[in-house]
Design a protein around this motif. Structure first.
Motif, PDB file in Angstrom:
ATOM      1  N   PRO A  39       0.723  -1.392   0.259  1.00 58.05           N
ATOM      2  CA  PRO A  39      -0.150   0.178  -0.109  1.00 58.05           C
ATOM      3  C   PRO A  39       1.002   1.178  -0.062  1.00 58.05           C
ATOM      4  CG  PRO A  39      -0.314  -1.143   2.159  1.00 58.05           C
ATOM      5  CD  PRO A  39       0.663  -1.995   1.360  1.00 58.05           C
ATOM      6  N   ASP A  40       0.329   2.438  -0.308  1.00 53.62           N
ATOM      7  CA  ASP A  40       0.620   3.536  -0.289  1.00 53.62           C
ATOM      8  C   ASP A  40      -0.372   4.646  -0.054  1.00 53.62           C
ATOM      9  OD1 ASP A  40       1.576   5.968  -0.788  1.00 53.62           O
ATOM     10  OD2 ASP A  40       2.987   5.915  -2.584  1.00 53.62           O
ATOM     11  N   LEU A  41      -0.739   5.098   0.920  1.00 55.69           N
ATOM     12  CA  LEU A  41      -1.765   5.831   1.291  1.00 55.69           C
ATOM     13  C   LEU A  41      -1.718   7.476   1.027  1.00 55.69           C
ATOM     14  CD1 LEU A  41      -2.912   3.024   2.414  1.00 55.69           C
ATOM     15  CD2 LEU A  41      -3.485   4.074   4.626  1.00 55.69           C
ATOM     16  N   ASP A  42      -0.796   7.860   0.489  1.00 56.38           N
ATOM     17  CA  ASP A  42      -0.503   9.109   0.129  1.00 56.38           C
ATOM     18  C   ASP A  42      -1.681   9.887  -0.346  1.00 56.38           C
ATOM     19  OD1 ASP A  42       1.818   9.034   1.772  1.00 56.38           O
ATOM     20  OD2 ASP A  42       2.994   9.598  -0.104  1.00 56.38           O
ATOM     21  N   GLU A  43      -2.245   9.139  -1.475  1.00 59.89           N
ATOM     22  CA  GLU A  43      -3.174   9.645  -2.377  1.00 59.89           C
ATOM     23  C   GLU A  43      -4.588   9.547  -1.618  1.00 59.89           C
ATOM     24  OE1 GLU A  43      -1.573  10.412  -6.749  1.00 59.89           O
ATOM     25  OE2 GLU A  43      -3.084   8.710  -6.488  1.00 59.89           O
ATOM     26  N   PRO A  44      -4.746   8.342  -1.241  1.00 62.53           N
ATOM     27  CA  PRO A  44      -6.077   8.071  -0.352  1.00 62.53           C
ATOM     28  C   PRO A  44      -6.295   9.137   0.762  1.00 62.53           C
ATOM     29  CG  PRO A  44      -5.222   6.090  -0.907  1.00 62.53           C
ATOM     30  CD  PRO A  44      -4.348   7.064  -1.338  1.00 62.53           C
ATOM     31  N   ILE A  45      -4.991   9.516   1.483  1.00 65.29           N
ATOM     32  CA  ILE A  45      -5.209  10.399   2.513  1.00 65.29           C
ATOM     33  C   ILE A  45      -5.590  11.825   2.017  1.00 65.29           C
ATOM     34  CG2 ILE A  45      -4.127  11.568   4.504  1.00 65.29           C
ATOM     35  CD1 ILE A  45      -2.964   8.680   5.117  1.00 65.29           C
TER      36      ILE A  45
END
Ligand code: FMN
Length: 479
Positions: A299-305
């Motif tokens: 996962p890489d949550l930068d964009e969802p956040i």
């Protein structure tokens, strides 16, 4: 260590979790689940949510059928104070199956009856429904629309498994047209109108469904799409931002929600030993959301956040965190004991999948401590799901625990927890995937079998299961 669920005591589960290096915690005191929470000015009486659980039992025109009503009766009487109504298409061509709910003027009254039913049974069991909220999940199935796939982007990972012509088995090639910007603009109006209708007929909130790789989820990762809905983060998130903003502007007092994938991950395929393995991919992977481009298993949550931050400012007050793709990575979405018929054996200990849900939900909650965040992926824990929910809620890792498959087998979990009565061990979901198997069964005159829990809601779903498992060429149709 066995990967099967064999826990009699929470300490055994906690031991396996620590041996696997996971942070799944259990709290035997369930009282944190009974604390109320205020969502955008609406009191919600406890921290128990029923997840959206589609029954594939609507009438052909998209009105709720008798089993749909029965499900909402059971959910309403079950004691959870947040009922997240299931997927309901906003246009006929966006239905995932021919028995999916459809919202329009003609169906409005009967959809409204769902809320009334829920509230009536809730009052009957719990006395008061002032602190109950019931929502509707507004969806367009995009790539997984049953009549014909509708693509927001060309996806080198999913196109080769997207059948665009059932007669010939043709897959989506580069020439297959994408949904146009004009069609998306019209669809935005349709979502806004559907929300308006949903509030009018009594739903307390609408969910703009951006998960499980349906249309609005696919748009989020449409990096290679040209035009106003593709490419930059601003463009990819435009559809949902504009729709959420318009709905909230028209209904300032109403709750606007979204169920969002925070991690799409890679599609999986059946490996040589029957277990799932990631499909081969070429880095960087551009077609997934919340996912590391050079390793789509992570996962890489930068964009969802960043998107949740923007949606919050636009008035979205309730977020349901979920992961994966029910057709291409079911183990991410719902850790299971046995796979669905179109799936694969779990490639990881299911506790790892549960822990992934908990960790990613905690990351979202810690980025937005005051936001109402619903966590998913609890059912594999069976009776310990609620101790895990209590631990997550008490520690501020989630605001609500959401119960999916477990709510089909034992919808009355909330009433039991509130009264201190133990859960019924004979109706605990064992995650054997009967419900998904029925969902994948299309070989009747309606083109879709209704789904529920054949082992533990046997009187109703036993005969449907018997009918569905009869051999047929199209048995367990793979989408
Ligand atoms: C039969 C079935 C129907 C489902 N319907 C929906 C749905 O309508 N909308 C949605 O967002 N998720 C849907 N899901 C996913 C669940 O809401 C949930 O996220 C998933 O089952 C994992 O949670 P659990 O471990 O508690 O089951 C469905 C899952 C199943 C098995």
């Amino acid at each position: 260590m066995s990967r099967y669920f064999k826990y009699k005591k929470s300490v055994q589960l906690a031991d396996d979790a620590s041996r696997l290096g996971l942070a799944v915690e259990l709290l035997p005191d369930l009282s944190p689940l009974l604390e109320p929470f205020d969502v955008d000015g609406r009191k919600v009486g406890n921290r128990l949510a029923v997840q959206p659980m589609e029954g594939c039992d609507a009438e052909p025109d998209g009105k709720p059928g008798p089993l749909t009503i029965r499900r909402f009766e059971r959910f309403g009487g079950g004691g959870a104070k947040l009922i997240w109504g299931e997927a309901c298409a906003v246009v006929p061509e966006g239905r995932a199956n021919p028995r999916q709910l459809l919202i329009n003027d003609a169906n409005a009254a009967s959809l409204g009856a769902i809320v009334q039913t829920c509230r009536e049974t809730h009052r009957g069991e719990c006395g008061d429904d002032d602190d109950l909220i019931v929502g509707l999940q507004l969806t367009h199935s995009g790539r997984y629309s049953f009549a014909r796939p509708i693509l927001a982007q060309h996806d080198p990972l999913l196109d080769p498994r997207t059948v665009v012509d059932k007669a010939t088995g043709t897959k989506a090639g580069p020439d297959f047209p994408l949904i146009s910007d004009d069609e998306l603009l019209r669809l935005q109006d349709t979502f806004v109108a559907a929300a308006d209708l949903a509030y009018r007929i009594g739903f307390d909130f609408v969910d703009l469904k951006q998960c499980h790789r349906y249309l609005l989820n696919e748009l989020l990762s449409a990096r290679t799409r040209p035009g106003r809905f593709g490419g930059s983060f601003e463009n990819r998130t435009r559809f949902v931002r504009e729709v959420a903003g318009r709905i909230r502007e028209a209904h300032p007092g109403k709750i606007v929600a979204t169920r969002m994938n925070v991690f799409d991950g890679a599609p999986y395929q059946v490996g040589p030993d029957g277990a799932g393995e990631p499909c081969p991919f070429a880095s960087p992977v551009q077609s997934t959301w919340g996912t590391r481009a050079n390793d789509p298993r992570e996962p890489d949550l930068d964009e969802p956040i960043a998107l949740i931050g923007l949606l919050r400012k636009l008035g979205v007050g309730l977020v349901n965190v979920t992961l994966g793709n029910p057709y291409a990575s079911p183990h991410l979405l719902r850790p299971f004991e046995y796979p669905p018929p179109d799936g694969y054996e779990t490639p990881e200990h299911p506790l790892i999948g549960v822990d992934r849900h908990f960790r990613l939900t905690a990351q979202i909650q810690s980025a937005f401590p005051d936001l109402a965040v619903v966590g998913s992926g609890y059912s594999w824990l069976q009776v310990f799901a609620f101790e895990a929910g209590a631990a997550n809620v008490a520690a501020g890792r989630a605001t609500f625990m959401g119960v999916g498959r477990g709510s089909l087998s034992q919808p009355d979990f909330g009433v039991r927890i509130a009264s201190g009565e133990p859960l019924d061990p004979k109706r605990l979901c064992r995650t054997f995937s009967y419900c998904t198997a029925l969902m994948r069964s299309k070989h009747n005159e309606l083109g879709q079998f209704a789904t529920g829990c054949p082992p533990f809601d046997k009187a109703v779903y036993g005969p449907i299961w018997d009918e569905a498992k009869r051999p047929s060429d199209q048995d367990f149709d793979r989408k």
